[in-house]
Design an enzyme around this catalytic site. Structure first.
Site, PDB file in Angstrom:
ATOM      1  N   TRP A 201      66.010  79.098   3.446  1.00  0.00           N
ATOM      2  CA  TRP A 201      66.412  78.543   4.728  1.00  0.00           C
ATOM      3  C   TRP A 201      67.607  77.598   4.491  1.00  0.00           C
ATOM      4  O   TRP A 201      67.628  76.842   3.533  1.00  0.00           O
ATOM      5  CB  TRP A 201      65.243  77.768   5.369  1.00  0.00           C
ATOM      6  CG  TRP A 201      65.665  77.036   6.603  1.00  0.00           C
ATOM      7  CD1 TRP A 201      65.917  77.574   7.823  1.00  0.00           C
ATOM      8  CD2 TRP A 201      65.927  75.633   6.705  1.00  0.00           C
ATOM      9  NE1 TRP A 201      66.315  76.585   8.694  1.00  0.00           N
ATOM     10  CE2 TRP A 201      66.327  75.380   8.030  1.00  0.00           C
ATOM     11  CE3 TRP A 201      65.856  74.563   5.800  1.00  0.00           C
ATOM     12  CZ2 TRP A 201      66.663  74.111   8.487  1.00  0.00           C
ATOM     13  CZ3 TRP A 201      66.192  73.296   6.251  1.00  0.00           C
ATOM     14  CH2 TRP A 201      66.587  73.077   7.593  1.00  0.00           C
ATOM     15  N   ASP A 368      68.924  75.170  24.445  1.00  0.00           N
ATOM     16  CA  ASP A 368      68.100  75.626  23.312  1.00  0.00           C
ATOM     17  C   ASP A 368      66.635  75.308  23.566  1.00  0.00           C
ATOM     18  O   ASP A 368      66.210  75.072  24.705  1.00  0.00           O
ATOM     19  CB  ASP A 368      68.642  75.000  22.016  1.00  0.00           C
ATOM     20  CG  ASP A 368      68.425  75.866  20.797  1.00  0.00           C
ATOM     21  OD1 ASP A 368      67.303  75.836  20.264  1.00  0.00           O
ATOM     22  OD2 ASP A 368      69.359  76.579  20.375  1.00  0.00           O
ATOM     23  N   ASP A 369      65.885  75.268  22.515  1.00  0.00           N
ATOM     24  CA  ASP A 369      64.430  75.088  22.529  1.00  0.00           C
ATOM     25  C   ASP A 369      64.007  73.841  23.326  1.00  0.00           C
ATOM     26  O   ASP A 369      64.678  72.815  23.280  1.00  0.00           O
ATOM     27  CB  ASP A 369      63.997  74.931  21.058  1.00  0.00           C
ATOM     28  CG  ASP A 369      62.508  75.033  20.874  1.00  0.00           C
ATOM     29  OD1 ASP A 369      61.807  75.186  21.876  1.00  0.00           O
ATOM     30  OD2 ASP A 369      62.078  74.974  19.717  1.00  0.00           O
ATOM     31  N   ARG A 445      55.360  76.256  11.021  1.00  0.00           N
ATOM     32  CA  ARG A 445      55.985  75.524  12.118  1.00  0.00           C
ATOM     33  C   ARG A 445      55.005  75.429  13.298  1.00  0.00           C
ATOM     34  O   ARG A 445      55.384  75.606  14.455  1.00  0.00           O
ATOM     35  CB  ARG A 445      57.296  76.162  12.558  1.00  0.00           C
ATOM     36  CG  ARG A 445      58.258  75.133  13.133  1.00  0.00           C
ATOM     37  CD  ARG A 445      59.454  75.757  13.836  1.00  0.00           C
ATOM     38  NE  ARG A 445      60.362  74.705  14.242  1.00  0.00           N
ATOM     39  CZ  ARG A 445      61.215  74.802  15.238  1.00  0.00           C
ATOM     40  NH1 ARG A 445      61.312  75.913  15.929  1.00  0.00           N
ATOM     41  NH2 ARG A 445      62.001  73.815  15.540  1.00  0.00           N
ATOM     42  N   LYS A 478      69.701  83.495  23.240  1.00  0.00           N
ATOM     43  CA  LYS A 478      69.512  83.327  21.790  1.00  0.00           C
ATOM     44  C   LYS A 478      68.052  83.648  21.523  1.00  0.00           C
ATOM     45  O   LYS A 478      67.162  82.950  22.001  1.00  0.00           O
ATOM     46  CB  LYS A 478      69.841  81.885  21.411  1.00  0.00           C
ATOM     47  CG  LYS A 478      69.593  81.531  19.953  1.00  0.00           C
ATOM     48  CD  LYS A 478      70.097  80.116  19.689  1.00  0.00           C
ATOM     49  CE  LYS A 478      69.683  79.577  18.347  1.00  0.00           C
ATOM     50  NZ  LYS A 478      69.973  78.138  18.226  1.00  0.00           N
ATOM     51  N   TRP A 479      67.801  84.738  20.812  1.00  0.00           N
ATOM     52  CA  TRP A 479      66.441  85.229  20.564  1.00  0.00           C
ATOM     53  C   TRP A 479      66.046  84.780  19.159  1.00  0.00           C
ATOM     54  O   TRP A 479      66.542  85.314  18.180  1.00  0.00           O
ATOM     55  CB  TRP A 479      66.423  86.748  20.697  1.00  0.00           C
ATOM     56  CG  TRP A 479      65.103  87.413  20.480  1.00  0.00           C
ATOM     57  CD1 TRP A 479      64.303  87.339  19.369  1.00  0.00           C
ATOM     58  CD2 TRP A 479      64.403  88.274  21.394  1.00  0.00           C
ATOM     59  NE1 TRP A 479      63.178  88.096  19.540  1.00  0.00           N
ATOM     60  CE2 TRP A 479      63.212  88.678  20.764  1.00  0.00           C
ATOM     61  CE3 TRP A 479      64.677  88.747  22.670  1.00  0.00           C
ATOM     62  CZ2 TRP A 479      62.299  89.541  21.366  1.00  0.00           C
ATOM     63  CZ3 TRP A 479      63.765  89.610  23.271  1.00  0.00           C
ATOM     64  CH2 TRP A 479      62.586  90.004  22.624  1.00  0.00           C
ATOM     65  N   ASP A 480      65.148  83.816  19.111  1.00  0.00           N
ATOM     66  CA  ASP A 480      64.802  83.184  17.836  1.00  0.00           C
ATOM     67  C   ASP A 480      63.473  83.710  17.306  1.00  0.00           C
ATOM     68  O   ASP A 480      62.683  84.325  18.038  1.00  0.00           O
ATOM     69  CB  ASP A 480      64.719  81.663  18.080  1.00  0.00           C
ATOM     70  CG  ASP A 480      65.028  80.849  16.842  1.00  0.00           C
ATOM     71  OD1 ASP A 480      64.985  81.405  15.731  1.00  0.00           O
ATOM     72  OD2 ASP A 480      65.306  79.644  16.991  1.00  0.00           O
ATOM     73  N   MET A 481      63.201  83.438  16.037  1.00  0.00           N
ATOM     74  CA  MET A 481      61.951  83.872  15.389  1.00  0.00           C
ATOM     75  C   MET A 481      61.766  82.953  14.196  1.00  0.00           C
ATOM     76  O   MET A 481      62.447  83.104  13.196  1.00  0.00           O
ATOM     77  CB  MET A 481      62.153  85.323  14.935  1.00  0.00           C
ATOM     78  CG  MET A 481      60.924  86.080  14.559  1.00  0.00           C
ATOM     79  SD  MET A 481      60.433  85.807  12.858  1.00  0.00           S
ATOM     80  CE  MET A 481      59.368  87.182  12.596  1.00  0.00           C
ATOM     81  N   ASN A 482      60.863  81.987  14.354  1.00  0.00           N
ATOM     82  CA  ASN A 482      60.851  80.877  13.405  1.00  0.00           C
ATOM     83  C   ASN A 482      59.701  80.840  12.414  1.00  0.00           C
ATOM     84  O   ASN A 482      59.384  79.777  11.899  1.00  0.00           O
ATOM     85  CB  ASN A 482      60.870  79.552  14.179  1.00  0.00           C
ATOM     86  CG  ASN A 482      62.281  79.192  14.604  1.00  0.00           C
ATOM     87  OD1 ASN A 482      63.228  79.363  13.847  1.00  0.00           O
ATOM     88  ND2 ASN A 482      62.441  78.722  15.825  1.00  0.00           N
ATOM     89  N   ASP A 550      71.021  77.845   9.919  1.00  0.00           N
ATOM     90  CA  ASP A 550      70.890  76.532  10.554  1.00  0.00           C
ATOM     91  C   ASP A 550      71.783  75.515   9.856  1.00  0.00           C
ATOM     92  O   ASP A 550      71.954  74.396  10.348  1.00  0.00           O
ATOM     93  CB  ASP A 550      69.428  76.053  10.498  1.00  0.00           C
ATOM     94  CG  ASP A 550      68.615  76.644  11.636  1.00  0.00           C
ATOM     95  OD1 ASP A 550      69.222  77.175  12.587  1.00  0.00           O
ATOM     96  OD2 ASP A 550      67.372  76.569  11.574  1.00  0.00           O
TER      97      ASP A 550
END
Ligand code: GLA
Length: 750
Positions: A201, A368-369, A445, A478-482, A550
């Site tokens: 990361w 964003d988030d 997370r 923005k398609w995220d995957m954390n 990031d």
């Protein structure tokens, strides 16, 4: 571009540009790898399979069949029948026996390239497929009743060879596929290096080169995604190969889930490259009459080092993989509020950022988030995709309307594949999360992964996203995957099919994104996964850009963007200017350098513009102008790596040259300042040696206009001079300083 069958010789020849790929049908109908390299067009090349070197041909020496199987250069190796090197295919019969042997049955040469249902895949530009050809080799294991079709495609404007395999159970009982890779490639390479992209990361895709040695050297992921740590790419190259010379053989996987990429050096010094879905945790039940299709692998050969390999990948992905209408369009300059506010924002704060950004020329605000459910910390409500009206009174339509009234577009963040334990969704449907019954699922997370093998989950996820997009004019997602996967269990799939979950998850994800871009064809989709974890060719089929990392520090980005641009066009790399000290490494770099580095990607800002100094806001205005001026070149041009900080520990330099060589943009970053040196000679690449180029030094100064160096006769140079003589750049004073230089052919004044 050509595919031909040489009947007398039993050879299939594929020609793609300067590259030739030859497959041979050996005695007893084994499908062998003959040649991959610079075009030779010699019908005698079948000897390269070495089947005449006694005692290795089974028909002549059956008692030593094993020696044959273990050295034969296979096109698609199988497990359990004498080839002890790693294989592509391992099948268990209904009776529990493992072993598979494929024999050639016949071939087809098709115009165009068939789609791979449910999977991302390269495609022809021409609707009738005039710009592509596909060879299908049909093979069979009689005992298992298994048909395997090996596919090879080439395009008129590319030197890549694209491979995939299709398996059909033609028997009467189920077959258990324990391992189904896409391709193997056997070659002679006793002295060579292996190149991979590795990281973590915030430091994704660093280039790693190491000597090939006996045994197996592998990069892989069984994290459920392609991952930060390894990348689905592998190249082997001659020891002497570098940026512009030497042989490189590369494979890149068009897939976003588990993978393995391996180089195995055998007892005789030959090397087998393998690529495909990671067999760990994989087992696919192939019922009678059913088909399994592997994701595809792009194979590239270059005899002019990594530079040519890069060009082949870039052009292939731009011309035959990315489908978005934004591919050749200017992407809006965006400002994202994540590093500006994290979870702590409301409509007023966002509008404050938007107003200031608009004044400076920024074109889109991305929220964003943190805009939904009760999400004010990481533990908050993923899965409950309802707008938090405490933060955004009047809801999304109100905010979007205000942003658009400023003359800006609006974008939004989602992390649709996830669920928080505290969410209403999880309380209602704990069985929708990937988990093993009776076990407390592992959190990462503070969240779990939704089971996308389950159609009702795919439906819920799709509607959650689509409902929001239908509620207001939203231009960008923005398609995220954390998080990565653990507890890989699905109550839905049942006992027999647990080994299918990893792959079915990826198929579910592809289905979601396919539906999304179909319903919202004008949407600009940017994929993201905890930074750059799922930056792979599979995702590019759905989104024209992916968040690179990031880590937005300009110096860290040099290495990340160098590794990424080894394979991916600059137009795909999400890159932003962020605040200093950088939130991840704490480094302070000049605003100008941050801009130059982000300009090698999609470009945007990730900071609280309202807190910047007036001088920095002026620099944003300058950068916006530069972006408008240079974006078409960066997006469409050929990328050249001139120098690498990773290698020289001093400076980094890259260049983008227009396809017609009429203009070029050079970015130079001197990392640490050094005392008492003369100027640095930079030898440029890819120019027209005969053309006369006008050289402009782009100077960006706060409170000044972007200064263009004066163009006197002294500043007009022949391409040959700049490439072979070189450009002398003065040493810059101060750490992390940079320069940008623009060249334009004086005959074509722009
Ligand atoms: C990931 C992304 C970031 C940001 C956060 C929000 O880490 O990479 O850009 O969107 O999630 O939680």
């Amino acid at each position: 571009m050509r595919i031909e069958y040489l009947e007398k010789e039993g050879l299939f020849r594929l020609i793609a540009g300067e590259t030739e790929y030859v497959i041979g049908i050996a005695d007893e109908k084994y499908v062998g790898h003959v040649y991959f390299g610079k075009q030779i067009e010699d019908n005698r090349c079948g000897c390269l399979m070495r089947t005449e070197e006694a005692p290795f041909v089974p028909s002549k020496n059956l008692r030593e069949k094993c020696s044959f199987a273990d050295t034969f250069p296979a096109e698609y190796s199988t497990w359990g029948m004498g080839d002890y090197r790693d294989s592509c295919l391992n099948v268990r019969s209904a009776a529990g026996f493992r072993g598979c042997e494929l024999h050639y049955q016949g071939y087809r040469i098709l115009a165009g390239k068939p789609e791979l249902p449910g999977l991302p895949a390269t495609f022809c530009q021409d609707k009738e497929g005039k710009d592509g050809r596909t060879l299908e080799l049909e093979c069979r294991d009689e005992v298992l009743g298994l048909k395997v079709i090996l596919r090879y495609s080439v395009f008129a404007d590319s030197e890549a060879v694209i491979r995939s395999a299709e398996l059909v159970n033609e028997g009467e009982e189920p077959l258990y596929l324990e391992r189904v890779l896409t391709a193997c490639m056997d070659m002679d390479m006793e002295e060579g290096d292996m190149l991979t992209l590795a990281g973590s990361w915030a430091r994704e895709r660093h280039m790693v080169r190491r000597p090939l040695a006996f045994g197996k050297q592998m990069v892989s992921s069984f994290r459920g995604e392609s991952g930060h740590q390894d990348h689905p790419f592998l190249a082997v190259m001659g020891r002497d190969a570098g940026q512009d010379r030497g042989e490189v053989y590369a494979m890149h996987f068009v897939y976003s889930g588990n993978f393995m990429a391996e180089a195995e050096m055998s007892q005789f010094g030959s090397v087998r490259l393998l690529m495909g879905i990671h067999p760990e945790g994989f087992e696919w039940v192939l019922e009678p009459g059913k088909t399994f299709i592997t994701p595809e692998v792009v194979c590239v050969y270059s005899h002019e080092g990594l530079g040519k390999m890069t060009h082949i990948f870039h052009d292939l992905y731009r011309n035959h993989l990315i489908r978005s209408p934004y591919l050749h369009a200017k992407r809006p300059i965006l400002i994202n509020n994540w590093e500006a506010t994290y979870f702590d924002f409301n409509t007023e704060k966002l509008l404050e950022i938007a107003r200031e950004a608009k004044k400076r020329g920024v074109e889109m605000l991305v929220m964003d988030d943190g805009w939904f459910g009760d999400r004010n910390v990481d533990e908050g409500h993923l899965g409950d995709w309802e707008v938090n009206e405490k933060k955004l009174p009047g809801g999304l339509p109100h905010l979007v309307e205000q942003v658009r009234a400023l003359g800006m577009e609006f974008g939004i963040w989602f992390e649709p594949e996830m669920v928080s334990p505290k969410s209403k969704l999880y309380q209602a449907h704990p069985e929708w999360a990937i988990r093993i019954p009776e076990r407390e699922p592992v959190q990462s997370r503070a969240q779990y992964v939704l089971d996308l093998s389950r159609p009702e989950v795919v439906e819920y996820v799709y509607e959650s996203v689509a409902r929001i997009l239908r509620s207001a004019p939203i231009s960008y997602v923005k398609w995220d995957m954390n998080r990565q996967m653990t507890d890989v269990g699905s109550v839905w799939l049942g006992q027999k099919h647990q080994g299918e979950l990893f792959h079915r998850y990826v198929l579910g994800l592809y289905e979601l994104q396919e539906r999304l871009i179909k319903e919202f064809p004008k949407l600009l989709l940017e994929n993201c996964a905890s930074g750059g974890a799922r930056f792979d060719p599979g995702m590019l089929y759905y989104s024209p850009q992916i968040w690179c990392s990031d880590d937005t520090d300009a110096i860290e980005r040099l290495e990340i963007q160098e590794g990424t641009s080894l394979l991916y066009p600059l137009s795909t790399m999400g890159a932003h200017v962020s605040a200093c000290p950088n939130h991840i490494v704490g480094r302070v770099t000049p605003f100008k350098t941050r801009g130059y580095v982000a300009m090698a990607g999609t470009f945007g800002y990730e900071l609280d513009i309202t807190k910047l100094l007036e001088e920095e806001k002026h620099l944003i205005e300058e950068q916006v102008k530069m972006y408008h001026r240079f974006q078409p070149l960066v997006r469409e041009g050929d990328y050249y790596r001139v120098a690498s900080w990773r290698e020289n520990h001093r400076y980094d330099c890259w260049q983008v040259v227009a396809k017609d060589k009429s203009e070029a943009l050079i970015t130079y970053v001197q990392v640490l300042a050094e005392p008492n040196w003369h100027s640095r000679k930079i030898r440029l690449k890819g120019l027209d040696p005969e053309a006369e180029y006008r050289l402009e030094e782009i100077e960006m100064e706060a409170n000044h206009q972007t200064k263009v160096g004066k163009t006197t006769a002294d500043q007009i140079y022949k391409g040959a001079f700049l490439m072979y003589g070189g450009l002398l750049l003065p040493r810059l004073t101060g750490d992390f300083m940079s320069k940008m230089i623009y060249l334009s052919d004086v005959r074509i004044c722009r």
